[in-house]
Write a protein that holds these residues in place. Structure first.
Motif, PDB file in Angstrom:
ATOM      1  N   ASP A  41       2.643  -2.522   4.491  1.00  6.84           N
ATOM      2  CA  ASP A  41       1.974  -3.888   4.450  1.00  6.84           C
ATOM      3  C   ASP A  41       0.713  -3.838   5.436  1.00  6.84           C
ATOM      4  O   ASP A  41       0.762  -3.227   6.264  1.00  6.84           O
ATOM      5  CB  ASP A  41       2.931  -4.898   4.802  1.00  6.84           C
ATOM      6  CG  ASP A  41       2.527  -6.318   4.322  1.00  6.84           C
ATOM      7  OD1 ASP A  41       1.749  -6.268   3.677  1.00  6.84           O
ATOM      8  OD2 ASP A  41       3.198  -7.359   4.623  1.00  6.84           O
ATOM      9  N   ALA A  42      -0.245  -4.729   4.987  1.00  5.91           N
ATOM     10  CA  ALA A  42      -1.444  -5.061   5.538  1.00  5.91           C
ATOM     11  C   ALA A  42      -1.534  -6.237   6.440  1.00  5.91           C
ATOM     12  O   ALA A  42      -1.338  -7.117   5.364  1.00  5.91           O
ATOM     13  CB  ALA A  42      -2.565  -4.442   4.759  1.00  5.91           C
ATOM     14  N   LEU A  43      -1.379  -6.338   7.533  1.00  6.53           N
ATOM     15  CA  LEU A  43      -1.468  -7.633   8.070  1.00  6.53           C
ATOM     16  C   LEU A  43      -2.629  -7.900   8.924  1.00  6.53           C
ATOM     17  O   LEU A  43      -3.392  -7.012   9.534  1.00  6.53           O
ATOM     18  CB  LEU A  43      -0.286  -7.648   9.349  1.00  6.53           C
ATOM     19  CG  LEU A  43       1.153  -7.228   8.898  1.00  6.53           C
ATOM     20  CD1 LEU A  43       2.220  -7.375  10.064  1.00  6.53           C
ATOM     21  CD2 LEU A  43       1.619  -8.257   7.830  1.00  6.53           C
ATOM     22  N   ASP A  44      -3.155  -9.089   8.885  1.00  2.96           N
ATOM     23  CA  ASP A  44      -4.459  -9.562   9.349  1.00  2.96           C
ATOM     24  C   ASP A  44      -4.155  -9.771  11.168  1.00  2.96           C
ATOM     25  O   ASP A  44      -3.051  -9.615  11.557  1.00  2.96           O
ATOM     26  CB  ASP A  44      -4.905 -10.931   8.853  1.00  2.96           C
ATOM     27  CG  ASP A  44      -4.271 -11.973   8.881  1.00  2.96           C
ATOM     28  OD1 ASP A  44      -3.354 -12.083   9.779  1.00  2.96           O
ATOM     29  OD2 ASP A  44      -4.708 -13.101   8.298  1.00  2.96           O
TER      30      ASP A  44
ATOM     31  N   SER B 193       0.365 -11.009   5.967  1.00  3.97           N
ATOM     32  CA  SER B 193       0.056 -10.226   5.146  1.00  3.97           C
ATOM     33  C   SER B 193      -1.101 -10.494   4.290  1.00  3.97           C
ATOM     34  O   SER B 193      -1.124 -11.633   3.899  1.00  3.97           O
ATOM     35  CB  SER B 193       1.289 -10.121   4.136  1.00  3.97           C
ATOM     36  OG  SER B 193       0.994  -8.844   3.124  1.00  3.97           O
ATOM     37  N   ILE B 194      -1.976  -9.517   4.196  1.00  2.00           N
ATOM     38  CA  ILE B 194      -3.160  -9.791   3.306  1.00  2.00           C
ATOM     39  C   ILE B 194      -3.015  -9.601   2.003  1.00  2.00           C
ATOM     40  O   ILE B 194      -3.613  -9.700   0.961  1.00  2.00           O
ATOM     41  CB  ILE B 194      -4.457  -9.270   3.612  1.00  2.00           C
ATOM     42  CG1 ILE B 194      -4.220  -7.725   3.928  1.00  2.00           C
ATOM     43  CG2 ILE B 194      -4.814  -9.697   5.282  1.00  2.00           C
ATOM     44  CD1 ILE B 194      -5.519  -6.995   3.817  1.00  2.00           C
ATOM     45  N   LEU B 195      -1.859  -8.871   1.593  1.00  2.00           N
ATOM     46  CA  LEU B 195      -1.360  -8.468   0.292  1.00  2.00           C
ATOM     47  C   LEU B 195      -0.662  -9.630  -0.718  1.00  2.00           C
ATOM     48  O   LEU B 195      -0.495  -9.531  -1.632  1.00  2.00           O
ATOM     49  CB  LEU B 195      -0.501  -7.276   0.103  1.00  2.00           C
ATOM     50  CG  LEU B 195      -1.174  -6.188   0.873  1.00  2.00           C
ATOM     51  CD1 LEU B 195      -0.280  -4.970   0.955  1.00  2.00           C
ATOM     52  CD2 LEU B 195      -2.570  -5.698   0.240  1.00  2.00           C
ATOM     53  N   THR B 196      -0.154 -10.706   0.156  1.00  4.88           N
ATOM     54  CA  THR B 196       0.538 -11.665  -0.595  1.00  4.88           C
ATOM     55  C   THR B 196      -0.402 -12.941  -1.041  1.00  4.88           C
ATOM     56  O   THR B 196       0.148 -14.119  -1.421  1.00  4.88           O
ATOM     57  CB  THR B 196       1.634 -12.412   0.369  1.00  4.88           C
ATOM     58  OG1 THR B 196       0.830 -12.803   1.500  1.00  4.88           O
ATOM     59  CG2 THR B 196       2.739 -11.298   0.602  1.00  4.88           C
TER      60      THR B 196
ATOM     61  N   LEU C  54       0.967  -1.171  -0.099  1.00  3.79           N
ATOM     62  CA  LEU C  54      -0.048   0.038  -0.033  1.00  3.79           C
ATOM     63  C   LEU C  54       0.983   1.212   0.215  1.00  3.79           C
ATOM     64  O   LEU C  54       1.940   1.161   0.795  1.00  3.79           O
ATOM     65  CB  LEU C  54      -0.954  -0.020   1.254  1.00  3.79           C
ATOM     66  CG  LEU C  54      -1.794  -1.089   1.186  1.00  3.79           C
ATOM     67  CD1 LEU C  54      -2.572  -1.118   2.562  1.00  3.79           C
ATOM     68  CD2 LEU C  54      -2.760  -1.283   0.178  1.00  3.79           C
ATOM     69  N   PHE C  55       0.392   2.251  -0.836  1.00  7.40           N
ATOM     70  CA  PHE C  55       1.144   3.480  -1.054  1.00  7.40           C
ATOM     71  C   PHE C  55       0.584   4.736  -0.893  1.00  7.40           C
ATOM     72  O   PHE C  55      -0.397   4.902  -0.945  1.00  7.40           O
ATOM     73  CB  PHE C  55       1.917   3.247  -2.393  1.00  7.40           C
ATOM     74  CG  PHE C  55       2.804   4.591  -2.790  1.00  7.40           C
ATOM     75  CD1 PHE C  55       4.089   4.727  -2.416  1.00  7.40           C
ATOM     76  CD2 PHE C  55       1.960   5.513  -3.668  1.00  7.40           C
ATOM     77  CE1 PHE C  55       4.691   5.966  -2.759  1.00  7.40           C
ATOM     78  CE2 PHE C  55       2.803   6.593  -3.993  1.00  7.40           C
ATOM     79  CZ  PHE C  55       4.029   6.803  -3.576  1.00  7.40           C
ATOM     80  N   CYS C  56       1.122   5.606  -0.031  1.00  6.62           N
ATOM     81  CA  CYS C  56       0.516   6.812   0.303  1.00  6.62           C
ATOM     82  C   CYS C  56       1.220   7.914  -0.888  1.00  6.62           C
ATOM     83  O   CYS C  56       2.224   8.204  -0.842  1.00  6.62           O
ATOM     84  CB  CYS C  56       0.691   7.255   1.583  1.00  6.62           C
ATOM     85  SG  CYS C  56       0.130   9.077   1.796  1.00  6.62           S
ATOM     86  N   ARG C  57       0.339   8.428  -1.656  1.00 10.95           N
ATOM     87  CA  ARG C  57       0.463   9.412  -2.716  1.00 10.95           C
ATOM     88  C   ARG C  57       1.280  10.955  -2.003  1.00 10.95           C
ATOM     89  O   ARG C  57       1.913  11.543  -2.670  1.00 10.95           O
ATOM     90  CB  ARG C  57      -0.353   9.573  -3.499  1.00 10.95           C
ATOM     91  CG  ARG C  57      -1.648  10.157  -3.139  1.00 10.95           C
ATOM     92  CD  ARG C  57      -2.881  10.144  -4.141  1.00 10.95           C
ATOM     93  NE  ARG C  57      -4.084  10.443  -3.462  1.00 10.95           N
ATOM     94  CZ  ARG C  57      -4.605  11.736  -2.789  1.00 10.95           C
ATOM     95  NH1 ARG C  57      -3.766  12.706  -2.906  1.00 10.95           N
ATOM     96  NH2 ARG C  57      -5.701  11.570  -2.251  1.00 10.95           N
ATOM     97  N   VAL C  58       0.688  11.067  -0.856  1.00  7.59           N
ATOM     98  CA  VAL C  58       1.171  12.258  -0.221  1.00  7.59           C
ATOM     99  C   VAL C  58       2.551  12.399   0.330  1.00  7.59           C
ATOM    100  O   VAL C  58       3.568  12.959   0.025  1.00  7.59           O
ATOM    101  CB  VAL C  58       0.238  12.920   0.774  1.00  7.59           C
ATOM    102  CG1 VAL C  58       0.415  14.139   1.543  1.00  7.59           C
ATOM    103  CG2 VAL C  58      -1.294  12.986   0.140  1.00  7.59           C
TER     104      VAL C  58
END
Length: 118
Positions: free
Chosen positions: A106-109, A114-117, A96-100
């Motif tokens: 990474d998002a962990l449950d 990681s829920i992104l893998t 996940l990336f912040c454009r600002v």
């Protein structure tokens, strides 16, 4: 470590399911799936997720195109939705990336995976 809560869309519940013997309600798989998912956002070193080079001005990488905004917001930037970046070309790992503030997460449950893998 920051905590983010994923709120599913509000949908009308299906009619109750009853067993033939006791008339008690059986829990459906769909109802279990709509329970709120508690996510932990963990900041990642950009060198771990994208091919690039560290310079005096910061991390320099090729242009990466996110696939879209997520419901999770950046813990450092008030109200800015994080963008999902998938593994492709110069991207070593989905994140996940912040454009600002240009931070990567990474998002962990709740179990720490990681829920992104998936």
């Amino acid at each position: 470590m920051s905590i983010a809560i994923h709120h599913p869309d509000i949908r009308q519940s299906p009619p109750p399911l009853f067993t033939s013997a006791g008339g008690s309600r059986a829990t459906s798989h769909l109802e279990q799936r709509h329970a709120p998912l508690l996510l932990s956002l963990v900041e990642l070193d950009p060198r771990e997720v994208v091919d690039g080079e560290m310079t005096e001005q910061g991390f320099l990488a090729a242009d990466i195109v996110p696939v879209g905004p997520m419901r999770e917001a950046c813990p450092h930037c008030q109200g800015v939705a994080l963008q999902l970046v998938l593994r492709h070309h110069h991207v070593k790992r989905s994140h996940l990336f912040c454009r600002v503030c240009t931070r990567c997460y990474d998002a962990l449950d709740e179990s720490g995976y990681s829920i992104l893998t998936i």
